[in-house]
Motif scaffolding. Structure first.
Motif, PDB file in Angstrom:
ATOM      1  N   UNK A 121       0.812  -1.214   0.000  1.00 27.58           N
ATOM      2  CA  UNK A 121       0.000   0.000   0.000  1.00 27.58           C
ATOM      3  C   UNK A 121       0.848   1.268   0.000  1.00 27.58           C
ATOM      4  N   UNK A 122       1.997   1.204   0.678  1.00 29.37           N
ATOM      5  CA  UNK A 122       2.898   2.366   0.759  1.00 29.37           C
ATOM      6  C   UNK A 122       4.249   1.948   0.195  1.00 29.37           C
ATOM      7  N   UNK A 123       4.352   1.998  -1.113  1.00 31.41           N
ATOM      8  CA  UNK A 123       5.504   1.430  -1.810  1.00 31.41           C
ATOM      9  C   UNK A 123       6.817   2.109  -1.446  1.00 31.41           C
ATOM     10  N   UNK A 124       6.769   3.380  -1.062  1.00 26.85           N
ATOM     11  CA  UNK A 124       7.994   4.113  -0.755  1.00 26.85           C
ATOM     12  C   UNK A 124       8.403   3.992   0.717  1.00 26.85           C
ATOM     13  N   UNK A 125       7.655   3.232   1.498  1.00 25.39           N
ATOM     14  CA  UNK A 125       7.964   3.101   2.920  1.00 25.39           C
ATOM     15  C   UNK A 125       9.184   2.208   3.141  1.00 25.39           C
ATOM     16  N   UNK A 126       9.956   2.554   4.162  1.00 21.60           N
ATOM     17  CA  UNK A 126      11.067   1.715   4.609  1.00 21.60           C
ATOM     18  C   UNK A 126      10.656   1.090   5.938  1.00 21.60           C
TER      19      UNK A 126
ATOM     20  N   UNK B   9      16.987  -0.392  15.304  1.00 22.81           N
ATOM     21  CA  UNK B   9      16.308   0.797  14.799  1.00 22.81           C
ATOM     22  C   UNK B   9      17.305   1.922  14.522  1.00 22.81           C
ATOM     23  N   UNK B  10      18.202   2.147  15.461  1.00 20.80           N
ATOM     24  CA  UNK B  10      19.185   3.219  15.306  1.00 20.80           C
ATOM     25  C   UNK B  10      20.178   2.879  14.207  1.00 20.80           C
ATOM     26  N   UNK B  11      20.561   1.622  14.114  1.00 22.48           N
ATOM     27  CA  UNK B  11      21.488   1.207  13.062  1.00 22.48           C
ATOM     28  C   UNK B  11      20.881   1.411  11.674  1.00 22.48           C
ATOM     29  N   UNK B  12      19.583   1.150  11.561  1.00 19.97           N
ATOM     30  CA  UNK B  12      18.908   1.267  10.270  1.00 19.97           C
ATOM     31  C   UNK B  12      18.585   2.715   9.910  1.00 19.97           C
ATOM     32  N   UNK B  13      18.054   3.475  10.880  1.00 21.06           N
ATOM     33  CA  UNK B  13      17.527   4.796  10.570  1.00 21.06           C
ATOM     34  C   UNK B  13      18.227   5.950  11.286  1.00 21.06           C
ATOM     35  N   UNK B  14      19.081   5.656  12.246  1.00 17.72           N
ATOM     36  CA  UNK B  14      19.871   6.695  12.892  1.00 17.72           C
ATOM     37  C   UNK B  14      19.211   7.418  14.048  1.00 17.72           C
ATOM     38  N   UNK B  15      17.902   7.210  14.261  1.00 18.71           N
ATOM     39  CA  UNK B  15      17.193   7.947  15.303  1.00 18.71           C
ATOM     40  C   UNK B  15      15.826   7.294  15.542  1.00 18.71           C
ATOM     41  N   UNK B  16      15.135   7.765  16.583  1.00 20.23           N
ATOM     42  CA  UNK B  16      13.747   7.376  16.848  1.00 20.23           C
ATOM     43  C   UNK B  16      13.007   8.644  17.254  1.00 20.23           C
ATOM     44  N   UNK B  17      12.052   9.065  16.444  1.00 23.82           N
ATOM     45  CA  UNK B  17      11.296  10.277  16.746  1.00 23.82           C
ATOM     46  C   UNK B  17      10.018   9.995  17.520  1.00 23.82           C
ATOM     47  N   UNK B  18       9.361   8.884  17.189  1.00 20.96           N
ATOM     48  CA  UNK B  18       8.103   8.537  17.821  1.00 20.96           C
ATOM     49  C   UNK B  18       8.176   7.074  18.261  1.00 20.96           C
ATOM     50  N   UNK B  19       7.899   6.816  19.526  1.00 18.24           N
ATOM     51  CA  UNK B  19       7.925   5.441  20.029  1.00 18.24           C
ATOM     52  C   UNK B  19       6.576   5.132  20.667  1.00 18.24           C
ATOM     53  N   UNK B  20       5.991   4.021  20.251  1.00 20.39           N
ATOM     54  CA  UNK B  20       4.687   3.602  20.770  1.00 20.39           C
ATOM     55  C   UNK B  20       4.828   2.217  21.384  1.00 20.39           C
ATOM     56  N   UNK B  21       4.575   2.141  22.686  1.00 23.36           N
ATOM     57  CA  UNK B  21       4.704   0.882  23.414  1.00 23.36           C
ATOM     58  C   UNK B  21       3.332   0.256  23.551  1.00 23.36           C
ATOM     59  N   UNK B  22       3.037  -0.661  22.640  1.00 21.13           N
ATOM     60  CA  UNK B  22       1.692  -1.219  22.529  1.00 21.13           C
ATOM     61  C   UNK B  22       1.639  -2.698  22.896  1.00 21.13           C
ATOM     62  N   UNK B  23       2.770  -3.371  22.946  1.00 21.71           N
ATOM     63  CA  UNK B  23       2.774  -4.804  23.244  1.00 21.71           C
ATOM     64  C   UNK B  23       2.145  -5.052  24.603  1.00 21.71           C
ATOM     65  N   UNK B  24       1.217  -5.998  24.665  1.00 18.17           N
ATOM     66  CA  UNK B  24       0.559  -6.290  25.932  1.00 18.17           C
ATOM     67  C   UNK B  24      -0.139  -7.630  25.901  1.00 18.17           C
ATOM     68  N   UNK B  25      -0.342  -8.195  27.076  1.00 19.08           N
ATOM     69  CA  UNK B  25      -1.058  -9.462  27.219  1.00 19.08           C
ATOM     70  C   UNK B  25      -2.044  -9.330  28.371  1.00 19.08           C
ATOM     71  N   UNK B  26      -2.987 -10.270  28.418  1.00 20.93           N
ATOM     72  CA  UNK B  26      -3.976 -10.290  29.491  1.00 20.93           C
ATOM     73  C   UNK B  26      -3.936 -11.641  30.181  1.00 20.93           C
TER      74      UNK B  26
END
Length: 257
Positions: free
Chosen positions: A48-53, A74-91
């Motif tokens: 859907x987003x062909x130009x996405x890395x 992440x840093x090795x690939x892109x050099x930085x992290x601007x937005x981080x979303x911590x969504x992993x979770x279990x019940x």
């Protein structure tokens, strides 16, 4: 939006919706982490987003070494992290007096320890990044962790989940006091009943029947992952540049009771 986004729990549900929301807003460098397979989801987004890395990293956030490796990748690939979303979770649940240590450790390990480990490593990276150029909206990064209404209220037979989601909110508040002046914003979202794989389990149906089902919310329905993702991306964006240390309820009005 541009920059680099990182989303844990990104293979399905709210995490997957958040990845797509970032892509729809123009973010083209996204790191997706999950303990579940990511190939199908990544292929769909790439189509859907062909130009996405896109960088997919298999990660159990309860394991320190895997979280450290994720952030390094992440840093090795892109050099930085601007937005981080911590969504992993279990019940995990059960009657309090019969609650197993194994269930407790796994639930709090992912939901609480996992968020702590991710935030710790994300903050290390963001604190070394340059400031944004806009003098009125200066920031180095934004973190959003997914808590729950169960981070503010309680339901029966869910001690580990309740404790861990309360902890997610506490972690965000604590880190905010240390990093707000360093240009890093940290917020939480607290979803109500959302239509995901987690809420379709037999365990979830017990909670549903007890008191959180959609027809008991003022809006009379449950939410969809995209409604959570949109708020998450907003909190990461410069439009929310003066918002930090908060928890946003996204619950159809349930907390008004």
């Amino acid at each position: 939006m541009n920059g680099v986004a990182l989303v844990t729990g990104g293979s399905s549900g709210i995490g997957a919706a958040t990845v797509k929301a970032f892509l729809a807003k123009g973010v083209r460098r996204v790191v997706i982490a999950d303990v579940s397979p990511l190939e199908d989801a990544v292929s769909a987004w790439q189509a859907e987003f062909a130009d996405a890395q896109l960088l997919a990293v298999k990660t159990d956030v309860a394991q320190e070494s895997e979280v450290v490796a994720l952030i390094a990748a992440a840093v090795d690939k892109f050099g930085r992290i601007d937005y981080a979303v911590n969504c992993a979770g279990v019940s995990g649940g059960g009657a309090f007096a019969e609650f197993s240590t194994e269930t407790w450790d796994r639930t709090t390990g992912v939901n609480e320890r996992g968020v702590f480990l991710c935030m710790r490593e994300q903050l290390k990276v963001m604190a070394e990044q340059e400031w944004a150029k806009d003098e009125r909206r200066r920031q180095r990064g934004a973190i959003v962790s997914v808590a729950s209404l169960c981070g503010q209220v309680a339901i029966p037979q869910s001690a580990a989940y309740i404790a861990s989601k309360h902890a997610v909110i506490g972690l965000a508040k604590s880190a905010t006091l240390e990093y707000a002046g360093k240009g890093i914003r940290i917020n939480c979202v607290a979803p109500g009943w959302i239509e995901t794989n987690m809420t379709q389990t037999a365990r979830a149906k017990v909670i549903y029947d007890w008191g959180t089902k959609p027809d008991r919310t003022p809006m009379g329905r449950g939410g969809i992952p995209e409604e959570i993702a949109d708020v998450i991306v907003f909190l990461c964006s410069e439009e929310a540049s003066f918002v930090t240390g908060t928890t946003w309820n996204i619950d159809g009005g349930y907390m008004c009771f």
